[in-house]
Enzyme design. Structure first.
Site, PDB file in Angstrom:
ATOM      1  N   GLN A 273       0.974  -1.395  -0.021  1.00 52.01           N
ATOM      2  CA  GLN A 273       0.379   0.272   0.269  1.00 52.01           C
ATOM      3  C   GLN A 273       0.990   1.544  -0.219  1.00 52.01           C
ATOM      4  O   GLN A 273       0.421   2.395  -0.196  1.00 52.01           O
ATOM      5  CB  GLN A 273      -1.052  -0.186   1.139  1.00 52.01           C
ATOM      6  CG  GLN A 273      -1.822  -1.482   1.629  1.00 52.01           C
ATOM      7  CD  GLN A 273      -2.921  -1.033   1.954  1.00 52.01           C
ATOM      8  OE1 GLN A 273      -2.367  -1.303   3.358  1.00 52.01           O
ATOM      9  NE2 GLN A 273      -3.748  -0.127   2.145  1.00 52.01           N
TER      10      GLN A 273
ATOM     11  N   CYS B  92     -11.216   0.018   3.031  1.00 56.45           N
ATOM     12  CA  CYS B  92      -9.796  -0.010   2.346  1.00 56.45           C
ATOM     13  C   CYS B  92      -8.721   1.121   2.305  1.00 56.45           C
ATOM     14  O   CYS B  92      -9.966   1.966   1.305  1.00 56.45           O
ATOM     15  CB  CYS B  92      -8.564  -1.419   1.281  1.00 56.45           C
ATOM     16  SG  CYS B  92      -7.445  -1.803   0.581  1.00 56.45           S
TER      17      CYS B  92
END
Ligand code: NI
Length: 176
Positions: A51, A104
């Site tokens: 990420q 998310c």
């Protein structure tokens, strides 16, 4: 320490299986500290290295388990639990599965209903490269499964039974 930039779909790194960490050097320690800072700033309850555009098997998790139990409001606050997991592997899962709503940090503006194991056991390395075994349940187990999915290029939207854009007045879900 420094904040890292969080990447969003369709960034390809989010779909790649991350490589195992082999070097526990100063660079890794800096990355871990940066990821903790970035997770807190977001704010999120977990963050996986892909990420922040780094394809390595590393995730940080921090969640206040007291938030699960509203009746404990008068109890003194317990410190949040912070986990750093490297090259994690789920070695045992409960038969019991539970539904929950996930979001998310890399998929802004979407929520989904996802079934997860209620509890799991995980084998991993800590930030110094020592093996650890962890048993987690409830929301913590959900976060662990979400992060370990990230390290395999899997996103909650792949597992969700349904996905939607939350209304503005809908309860916010913790992001990771
Ligand atoms: Ni996520």
């Amino acid at each position: 320490m420094a904040l890292r930039e969080i990447v969003f779909l369709p960034e390809p790194v989010l779909r790649r299986k991350a490589k195992p960490v082999t070097k526990f050097d100063k660079e890794l320690q800096t990355l871990i500290d940066d990821m903790i800072e970035t997770m807190r700033e977001a704010p999120g309850v977990g963050l996986a290295a892909p990420q922040v555009n780094i394809s390595q098997q590393l995730a940080v998790i921090e969640y206040d388990e007291d938030e699960d139990e509203e009746e404990n409001e008068d109890a003194p606050p317990k410190p949040k639990k912070l986990y750093v997991i490297i090259n994690p592997e789920i070695i045992k899962t409960s038969e019991e599965k539970v539904m929950g709503i996930e979001g998310c940090l890399s998929i802004p503006g979407l929520q989904g209903e996802v079934e997860r194991h209620e509890s799991i056991q995980v084998k991993a390395l800590n930030r110094h490269g020592s093996p650890v075994k962890l048993k987690v349940d409830g929301w913590m187990a959900r976060i662990f499964q979400h992060e370990i999915d990230h390290l395999n290029g899997v996103l909650f939207t792949d597992r969700a039974t349904r996905v939607w854009k939350p209304r503005e007045d809908e309860d916010e879900v913790p992001l990771d």
